[in-house]
Design an enzyme around this catalytic site. Structure first.
Site, PDB file in Angstrom:
ATOM      1  N   CYS A  22      72.322  59.188  25.370  1.00  0.00           N
ATOM      2  CA  CYS A  22      72.056  58.278  25.905  1.00  0.00           C
ATOM      3  C   CYS A  22      71.596  56.922  25.354  1.00  0.00           C
ATOM      4  O   CYS A  22      72.022  57.038  24.484  1.00  0.00           O
ATOM      5  CB  CYS A  22      71.626  58.021  27.640  1.00  0.00           C
ATOM      6  SG  CYS A  22      72.198  56.421  28.429  1.00  0.00           S
ATOM      7  N   GLU A  77      75.573  62.132  31.237  1.00  0.00           N
ATOM      8  CA  GLU A  77      74.475  62.522  31.380  1.00  0.00           C
ATOM      9  C   GLU A  77      74.060  62.966  32.664  1.00  0.00           C
ATOM     10  O   GLU A  77      74.653  62.414  33.532  1.00  0.00           O
ATOM     11  CB  GLU A  77      73.881  61.209  31.020  1.00  0.00           C
ATOM     12  CG  GLU A  77      72.666  61.634  30.983  1.00  0.00           C
ATOM     13  CD  GLU A  77      71.475  60.483  30.523  1.00  0.00           C
ATOM     14  OE1 GLU A  77      72.146  59.443  30.967  1.00  0.00           O
ATOM     15  OE2 GLU A  77      70.150  60.956  29.777  1.00  0.00           O
ATOM     16  N   LYS A 131      68.080  66.303  24.468  1.00  0.00           N
ATOM     17  CA  LYS A 131      67.600  64.176  24.403  1.00  0.00           C
ATOM     18  C   LYS A 131      66.894  64.181  23.618  1.00  0.00           C
ATOM     19  O   LYS A 131      65.678  63.745  23.723  1.00  0.00           O
ATOM     20  CB  LYS A 131      68.196  63.495  25.650  1.00  0.00           C
ATOM     21  CG  LYS A 131      67.836  62.491  25.528  1.00  0.00           C
ATOM     22  CD  LYS A 131      68.026  61.507  26.928  1.00  0.00           C
ATOM     23  CE  LYS A 131      68.111  59.559  27.226  1.00  0.00           C
ATOM     24  NZ  LYS A 131      68.285  59.611  28.427  1.00  0.00           N
TER      25      LYS A 131
HETATM   26  N1  LIG Z   1      70.382  57.143  30.364  1.00  0.00           N
HETATM   27  C1  LIG Z   1      69.683  56.708  29.892  1.00  0.00           C
HETATM   28  O1  LIG Z   1      68.889  56.534  28.499  1.00  0.00           O
HETATM   29  N2  LIG Z   1      69.932  55.210  29.774  1.00  0.00           N
HETATM   30  C2  LIG Z   1      68.713  54.456  29.280  1.00  0.00           C
HETATM   31  C3  LIG Z   1      69.486  52.721  29.288  1.00  0.00           C
HETATM   32  C4  LIG Z   1      70.614  52.557  28.331  1.00  0.00           C
HETATM   33  O2  LIG Z   1      70.238  53.753  27.212  1.00  0.00           O
HETATM   34  O3  LIG Z   1      71.306  51.866  28.458  1.00  0.00           O
END
Ligand SMILES: NC(=O)NCCC(=O)O
Length: 403
Positions: free
Chosen positions: A240, A127, A203
């Site tokens: 993510c 990401e 996203k």
């Molecule tokens: N980049 C992101 O969405 N991180 C959020 C934390 C997670 O989902 O572990």
């Protein structure tokens, strides 16, 4: 002293176990933890010696596995090599932005070239691979790293590599949407193996947890749940935090995905116990392959920020623990890449396995979509009442001799 980010000096849980358990015990533990593919431990795949050499001189981890499917009478095997790349930023976050971007690109070129030599057909980067994961800071100067998904320098760079290696590359970037008032999105650009842009996905679920202050920068995506049909199979991207949303995974599956990538940026204290479970569960529940990728290292920022939890201000997000892996629809799984070094994971997958597992387990067949469609349409109504049936004795405990 153990390397920062290691597990008492080990690169991963699997390597800690294999180095410390007698082989017969390790075999049993491994069977339970990582499952069996076709009745045995997931096969390792031998890569050209040049890849191993490159990994040594470039100091990155490389692992390679093969997921088999049973031979069929009417279909040929559909063999695809997927690749995952995890990496740390290269220069301090205080360096000029252009130098930071160029240094990351130089590192990515080495890793992508290694994936090309390893015969990878479909590759996914982590990401926001072009930049430090600066969204913890809430500072707007980091918006300078945003680029056009179609014409930005990072997309052009990836297009050149895709052409060079005849490889589909999923390139997650911070997107600047010039057509809509220069707003930002967290976007994965899907570059085809001829260097063409197949499409993009934004996203769907934006975190509001811990230092993940991403909602300061961009909104929830508006591209739905696209599946991209490529020369090497139907792929999708669940970016993510979307991995915590089972319906997000499910929608990609219902649109026909055979491989779903989960490019991520997440830190140890927050999510490490979830990491080995969520993408793997998605592969099982939705009968497709999943490649889960997390960045590595600790990124230090110039100005301190707080987490709104009363704890002291700090200048870093914590340790991004890497540990990228591939999970198969038959519940088997690769070991994970290093917890602290850059890495390349290669997994050769026979996509016929998806249909074979669908036929065996029948999760789609037994899904009761009609019942859930009704449930969800009821749930989103303002007059929705949760279906709770109360034990009436709770209202008159004395009569029931409870007090
Ligand atoms: N980049 C992101 O969405 N991180 C959020 C934390 C997670 O989902 O572990």
């Amino acid at each position: 002293m153990a390397v920062e980010g290691s597990l008492q000096g080990y690169e991963s849980v699997q390597r800690l176990l294999s180095d410390n358990l007698p082989p017969h015990l390790f075999q049993e533990v491994n069977r339970v933890l990582l499952g069996y593919n076709g009745g045995k431990a997931v096969d390792t795949l031998t890569l050209p010696a040049s890849v191993t050499k490159e990994a040594q001189s470039g100091n990155f981890d490389v692992l390679a596995y093969r997921f088999n499917a049973a031979p069929e009478q009417l279909r040929k095997p559909r063999i695809v090599r997927i690749g995952l790349i995890q990496n740390a930023i290269v220069l301090p976050t205080t360096d000029p932005y252009e130098r930071q971007m160029n240094a990351i690109r130089d590192r990515i070129r080495i890793l992508v070239d290694a994936a090309g030599e390893a015969g990878v057909n479909v590759l996914c980067l982590q990401e926001a691979w072009t930049m430090p994961f600066a969204f913890c800071t809430r500072e707007k100067s980091w918006c300078e790293f945003a680029e056009s998904a179609e014409n930005g320098a990072s997309t052009k760079f990836i297009q050149e590599l895709a052409r060079k290696h005849n490889m589909v590359i999923v390139s997650p970037i911070l997107e600047r949407d010039e057509a809509h008032g220069d707003i930002l999105w967290n976007t994965a650009v899907i570059v085809g193996n001829h260097g063409n842009i197949i499409g993009k996905h934004r996203k769907n679920h934006i975190p509001r947890v811990g230092d993940f202050n991403e909602s300061t920068y961009y909104m929830e995506g508006n591209t739905g749940h696209p599946v991209f049909e490529t020369e090497f199979g139907k792929i999708a991207v669940n970016i993510c935090y979307g991995r915590h949303h089972t319906l997000n995974w499910q929608a990609f599956g219902m649109n026909g995905a055979e491989i779903v990538f989960n490019p991520s940026a997440t830190v140890g204290e927050l999510s490490e116990p979830m990491w080995p479970i969520e993408a793997r569960n998605a592969a099982i529940a939705n009968t497709y392959f999943v490649g889960a990728i997390n960045r590595v290292g600790t990124e230090h920022f110039p100005n301190a920020f707080t987490s709104g939890d009363g704890k002291p201000e700090h200048k870093d997000f914590g340790h991004f623990y890497g540990s990228s892996y591939v999970a198969s629809p038959d519940a088997s799984c690769t070991p994970s890449l290093s917890r602290y070094r850059d890495g390349l994971m290669v997994a050769e997958c026979d996509l016929n396995l998806c249909q074979q597992v669908k036929d065996k387990w029948g999760f789609r067949l037994t899904a009761r979509y009609d019942a859930y469609a009704k449930f969800f349409s009821d749930y989103i109504r303002p007059d929705f009442k949760p279906q709770v049936i109360k034990d009436l004795s709770l209202d008159s405990p004395k009569e029931n001799g409870l007090h």
